[in-house]
Scaffold this motif. Structure first.
Motif, mmCIF file in Angstrom:
data_model
loop_
_atom_site.group_PDB
_atom_site.id
_atom_site.type_symbol
_atom_site.label_atom_id
_atom_site.label_comp_id
_atom_site.label_asym_id
_atom_site.label_seq_id
_atom_site.Cartn_x
_atom_site.Cartn_y
_atom_site.Cartn_z
ATOM 1 N N TRP A 38 0.315 -32.802 81.323
ATOM 2 C CA TRP A 38 -1.113 -32.825 80.971
ATOM 3 C C TRP A 38 -1.300 -32.721 79.459
ATOM 4 O O TRP A 38 -2.112 -33.438 78.864
ATOM 5 C CB TRP A 38 -1.854 -31.685 81.675
ATOM 6 C CG TRP A 38 -3.292 -31.604 81.284
ATOM 7 C CD1 TRP A 38 -3.903 -30.613 80.581
ATOM 8 C CD2 TRP A 38 -4.312 -32.586 81.549
ATOM 9 N NE1 TRP A 38 -5.227 -30.893 80.399
ATOM 10 C CE2 TRP A 38 -5.505 -32.094 80.976
ATOM 11 C CE3 TRP A 38 -4.326 -33.822 82.205
ATOM 12 C CZ2 TRP A 38 -6.706 -32.805 81.045
ATOM 13 C CZ3 TRP A 38 -5.516 -34.528 82.272
ATOM 14 C CH2 TRP A 38 -6.680 -34.023 81.694
ATOM 15 N N MET A 39 -0.520 -31.860 78.821
ATOM 16 C CA MET A 39 -0.661 -31.708 77.375
ATOM 17 C C MET A 39 -0.195 -32.955 76.627
ATOM 18 O O MET A 39 -0.758 -33.317 75.585
ATOM 19 C CB MET A 39 0.122 -30.475 76.904
ATOM 20 C CG MET A 39 -0.436 -29.151 77.405
ATOM 21 S SD MET A 39 -2.193 -28.902 77.012
ATOM 22 C CE MET A 39 -2.107 -28.855 75.232
ATOM 23 N N ALA A 43 -2.979 -35.399 76.989
ATOM 24 C CA ALA A 43 -4.064 -35.010 76.087
ATOM 25 C C ALA A 43 -3.733 -35.415 74.659
ATOM 26 O O ALA A 43 -4.600 -35.907 73.917
ATOM 27 C CB ALA A 43 -4.307 -33.505 76.188
ATOM 28 N N THR A 44 -2.481 -35.245 74.283
ATOM 29 C CA THR A 44 -2.040 -35.662 72.951
ATOM 30 C C THR A 44 -2.263 -37.160 72.747
ATOM 31 O O THR A 44 -2.773 -37.590 71.712
ATOM 32 C CB THR A 44 -0.549 -35.318 72.779
ATOM 33 O OG1 THR A 44 -0.360 -33.915 73.014
ATOM 34 C CG2 THR A 44 -0.055 -35.668 71.397
ATOM 35 N N PHE A 94 0.414 -32.194 69.736
ATOM 36 C CA PHE A 94 -0.996 -32.058 70.106
ATOM 37 C C PHE A 94 -1.801 -31.533 68.911
ATOM 38 O O PHE A 94 -2.850 -32.085 68.552
ATOM 39 C CB PHE A 94 -1.128 -31.100 71.294
ATOM 40 C CG PHE A 94 -2.532 -30.887 71.782
ATOM 41 C CD1 PHE A 94 -3.228 -31.924 72.376
ATOM 42 C CD2 PHE A 94 -3.150 -29.657 71.645
ATOM 43 C CE1 PHE A 94 -4.540 -31.732 72.833
ATOM 44 C CE2 PHE A 94 -4.457 -29.459 72.099
ATOM 45 C CZ PHE A 94 -5.143 -30.493 72.696
ATOM 46 N N GLY A 129 -8.992 -35.585 76.401
ATOM 47 C CA GLY A 129 -7.803 -34.909 75.912
ATOM 48 C C GLY A 129 -8.113 -33.830 74.896
ATOM 49 O O GLY A 129 -7.483 -32.777 74.878
ATOM 50 N N ASN A 184 -10.831 -31.904 74.581
ATOM 51 C CA ASN A 184 -11.290 -30.686 75.259
ATOM 52 C C ASN A 184 -10.384 -30.311 76.424
ATOM 53 O O ASN A 184 -10.030 -29.138 76.587
ATOM 54 C CB ASN A 184 -12.733 -30.856 75.747
ATOM 55 C CG ASN A 184 -13.747 -30.738 74.625
ATOM 56 O OD1 ASN A 184 -13.376 -30.556 73.472
ATOM 57 N ND2 ASN A 184 -15.031 -30.849 74.945
ATOM 58 N N GLY A 185 -9.998 -31.313 77.213
ATOM 59 C CA GLY A 185 -9.151 -31.025 78.367
ATOM 60 C C GLY A 185 -7.814 -30.429 77.970
ATOM 61 O O GLY A 185 -7.280 -29.545 78.656
ATOM 62 N N GLY A 186 -7.256 -30.899 76.861
ATOM 63 C CA GLY A 186 -5.986 -30.371 76.391
ATOM 64 C C GLY A 186 -6.119 -29.002 75.757
ATOM 65 O O GLY A 186 -5.145 -28.246 75.675
ATOM 66 N N SER A 187 -7.325 -28.670 75.299
ATOM 67 C CA SER A 187 -7.513 -27.380 74.639
ATOM 68 C C SER A 187 -7.449 -26.209 75.615
ATOM 69 O O SER A 187 -7.450 -25.053 75.191
ATOM 70 C CB SER A 187 -8.839 -27.370 73.870
ATOM 71 O OG SER A 187 -8.742 -28.240 72.761
ATOM 72 N N THR A 198 -9.309 -27.061 83.566
ATOM 73 C CA THR A 198 -9.288 -28.407 82.987
ATOM 74 C C THR A 198 -10.367 -29.288 83.612
ATOM 75 O O THR A 198 -11.054 -30.020 82.904
ATOM 76 C CB THR A 198 -7.918 -29.080 83.179
ATOM 77 O OG1 THR A 198 -7.493 -28.908 84.527
ATOM 78 C CG2 THR A 198 -6.873 -28.495 82.244
ATOM 79 N N LEU A 227 -13.657 -31.098 81.856
ATOM 80 C CA LEU A 227 -13.975 -32.531 81.866
ATOM 81 C C LEU A 227 -15.402 -32.762 82.358
ATOM 82 O O LEU A 227 -16.105 -33.648 81.855
ATOM 83 C CB LEU A 227 -12.988 -33.300 82.744
ATOM 84 C CG LEU A 227 -11.522 -33.299 82.322
ATOM 85 C CD1 LEU A 227 -10.759 -34.402 83.045
ATOM 86 C CD2 LEU A 227 -11.357 -33.456 80.825
#
Lengths: 412, 412, 412
Positions: free
Chosen positions: C12-13, C16-17, C111, C227, C229-232, C241, C245
């Motif tokens: 996931w990360m 997101a990256t 990221f 990514g 916000n979702g990756g944060s 997550t 979204l």
């Protein structure tokens, strides 16, 4: 329930959601690419409106309307009149138990919300270059907010089509034909663009202003279909998701090949837009049964969809219907084809299934035609649905939006 | 076998597949951006043909030809003559045991299929604006359908290059040079575009018609390389995949910097297209050893690739070869550089490895040159490979496709 | 630690990256779309420089500067003067223990590196069409290499803002306002473009040259925010997550609606660019608290951000500041709004939190203004920051890069 597996499933569904969202970029590119530069801002405005309004409407009541049985005691169609405006996650909605460990309630809502907006986008392309923006916006509100979720509830919400055994994996009928029927009604009510049919009654090509954008649009749509079909597995089940990506991509490739071949045989021209529409036809065609077909069957379904596109575009033209982007051929005709193909190919093939598929197509078609007719006729009577002749000739961008999409080039 | 882990691995490989598919959008944008508007539809048609035909060919026999040993009793190169037309998943293909739990058989096929089409796409850019579309289509069928999978089998299919210890992580040689050698042969056989070299023999710039598209193309290719290299780990192994993304991105950044710096020193110009080709050079350069290098080594490899791009483009020009998009410098020369760099940097550095890498480069090069010469010479004799002078001047879009990519702007 | 879960989190990360990287394509499209064709190459060059130089600088010292405490014994701000040039992964960096099983050290770096470049990109749009490229490049080096990581360390690196309880989930302040403050200072120091304000002092619209590109840019940015916000969340935690979204997308939709509605009420125009900036405003506004808000709160925050955009753009205009892409209204004003909104809505709502948020905004603002003033004033004194009048009129592309972005169209 395995937390690692639940997390993986949810990741796949979130990615699918992102890819379906990206399809709106694809639709935007395709629609403006195949129309004239003077109407570009108008089309983009419609597309941006569809995705923003679509999400908000789906949040306000569409989701509850479409999945009435998901929550114990949910009122379904009447949910929107209750005090729980907006979504109210069930108590176990965030747990791995939700949706058999496939994803969270939030993911469920967002994935379905991205789908919902697609139906109106299909209409957008067909009515381009002559529809009144205000009328289209009202139409979108009713179609995305009511018609789409009601039809969806019949099958995906566990309604009577589902009970009959009607099969529509990712929406050849529930999404594409729902949009396609409205497109058909709308182009019939609107009439053709000025200059589309000559005094001799012959159809004239009105070339789109940016073939690179149209091409990029189709490639983005193909990419988005990885999420549209791949996410419709509703989990990251390795076998099923990867099979679906294979059947989807092979059908797309075969659709392109079918269309470009038949077009070359008929018209002796290597037509790029027909190639592109063939790919889209293949994608729409495989959508109803992407999880049921072998690769060979996917290629056959896609290839036939490609042939259907060439004939369908010619048929629409013959009927004096003006569909600038080929939405009726792609989404309606190939949507019907894909739905019926589930009764012809794959593990569900058989006369009984074929008839069930056919009934589903007809019932959904009848409902969508009636709804579209009511909404659009009412709009025609109240506010008009077509811009003035002057506006159509000079372009909707200047008249409706006071802007020019390419001022550095067109003002020269 | 852990089902959660298998599912996660398979998700990563499906995403990588989607990203490699998206690279075809990147290639399309890059190629049309760096060429003239009158040949845009022709280039896009070629790119759409490559991806659709490429997938179908890879399905029909390419996959079996490239991975002959994957199935017990598979006939490899003769597979396509057998009754099992199309792919036939092994009995355990859908289980977590397949590919050591990395992904399903379907994912394997589709990921590799997306790779296969890349080789022909590299050629597409080099021959742009003058190649006959029919000849190019036939060439694509042979090159994607036979040459690419045969070379691939030597290493990735477990053949003799693999036995020798030749290392090519994601295809600096097996994909990029395979495309690059054919590009070199093709531009030599085709000759330069009219007007590329003046009567004085000096090279003249023929500016591309849309630098924004070229730029977007490179950014999309960089994004796609997350899947191209990241997916070549063949699992979602956290350490290895994330290291690969880091080395890939740092090499891309360093490649851009190297090219723009050297170009500025030599020509006193902040050249955006050189910046972009430097990024691509860095990406191609790191591809052979993206999993072996430290970040510092990745930066060195990328930076040197950037310098090589500037010198390589000048060299190609000096040789009176006309390569509109710089495909030879990017894919062939940096592909060779990246392959050799595996013997210079990283854990495999050493004279023995270097010589193995060199032998691999030479053997693949010899095979690709011979194959390209045979295919293209035959096509030249049979149907011709270059369009007429008139067609080249007026543009391939009107002559081969009867369409204009931007009718609203160019017809004014 | 569960390897399957660690693998899923890391996937996931990495995705997101990739999505945050793709945002640079979105920014590029948005910026060139809203400016004139004669400055297109210049803007693209700046964007490509930002991402390549940004990644390399963040590698060289930015990451260590921003996260000084991550490693035992790390020297933080002085790290870059030590012999360990470049990143040096901690011994347990690649293990599932790193970052509580969220991702590997490599993923962490990449990221965060993609985030770092964003701040300078925000400035790029505001100074477009008149800034000297050399001065901007030097500014980028200092701002991405020093200012951004220092401010980041105050909160995300565990510094004093973090100790105070300041909340900024994904960077309404730490990324967007950091960029926005510099944009404000830069446009004030640069002065307006020639022709932006008439002799009567009235603002005149300078229309952007490609609204389709601007629209595609915003859609890509929205996608990238999945990514960003979702990756944060810094893991793939399914509930968090997917909630993020949902809040992100609803705020974007509501932001667009708010802006287009208020704009229509005030100016009676269906303004597409205001629609687009409203979406961006909604996205920036939700970023500080995307993980804290209910969907209803996200819609309110987004809708108000949309209203703020319309008023903010008018305010900037009134102040005789010339911000071609609306970066100050979108990133600075909505960044402040989003940060303060954390003290008004969600589980942290309350006077104490509101004041903490306000202090954070003011301290970061003061620091960024001072830094920007120092850097830009020094550059103004040393080399000048604005191009000559002749260059501005004729276009930066020809003067600084010797190229034309669209030679087939503009040379006709």
């Amino acid at each position: 329930m395995d937390v690692g597996l639940f997390t993986a499933n949810n990741i796949w569904m979130m990615i699918a959601t992102a890819l379906v969202f990206f399809m709106h970029t694809g639709f935007s590119f395709l629609e403006i690419g195949l129309t004239r530069s003077k109407n570009t801002i108008n089309i983009l405005f419609k597309n941006i409106f569809i995705i923003t309004a679509g999400l908000l409407l789906y949040y306000a009541w569409g989701f509850n309307l479409m999945y009435p049985g998901f929550e114990e005691g949910s009122a379904g169609i009447f949910q929107f009149s209750m005090d729980s405006f907006g979504i109210a996650p069930p108590e176990n909605g965030m747990t791995p138990e939700y949706a058999d460990g496939g994803y969270t309630w939030w993911t469920d809502f967002l994935f379905q919300g991205m789908f919902a907006a697609t139906a109106a986008t299909i209409v957008s392309g067909a009515v381009a270059e002559r529809v009144k923006i205000g009328a289209f916006m009202v139409f979108t509100v009713f179609y995305v907010g009511l018609v789409y979720p009601i039809v969806g509830a019949w099958k995906w919400g566990g309604g009577f089509l589902d009970a009959w055994g009607f099969y529509d994996f990712a929406g050849s009928t529930l999404v594409h034909s729902v949009g396609g029927w409205a497109a058909l009604v709308a182009v019939a009510l609107l009439g053709p663009r000025i200059g589309k049919f000559g005094d001799d009654g012959k159809s004239k090509a009105i070339p789109g202003h940016s073939i690179p954008m149209a091409t990029a649009g189709v490639l983005i749509l193909w990419l988005g279909w990885f999420g549209f079909n791949g996410g419709s597995v509703l989990s990251a089940d390795p076998e099923l998701t990867s099979l679906v990506l294979v059947t989807t991509s092979l059908a797309a490739a075969a659709g392109g090949m079918g269309a470009v071949l038949l077009n070359y045989i008929l018209y002796k021209n290597l037509d790029l837009t027909m190639f592109l529409n063939g790919i889209l036809g293949g994608l729409v065609g495989i959508t109803a049964g992407a999880d049921l077909m072998s690769p060979n069957e996917a290629i056959i379904i896609g290839f036939l969809a490609g042939l259907i596109i060439v004939l369908g575009v010619a048929l629409v033209d013959k009927l004096k219907l003006d569909d600038p982007v080929g939405a009726v051929a792609v989404h309606l005709i190939c949507g019907i084809w894909g739905t019926l193909a589930v009764g012809i190919f794959g593990s569900k093939a058989g006369g009984g299934q074929f008839m069930t598929q056919l009934y589903g197509v007809l019932i959904v078609g009848a409902f969508c035609i009636v709804c579209s007719l009511i909404i659009l006729s009412a709009l025609k009577a109240i506010m008009g649905i077509r811009v003035s002749k002057e506006e159509e000739v000079e372009g909707l961008d200047i008249h409706e939006h006071g802007m020019d999409a390419y001022p550095d080039f067109t003002n020269d």
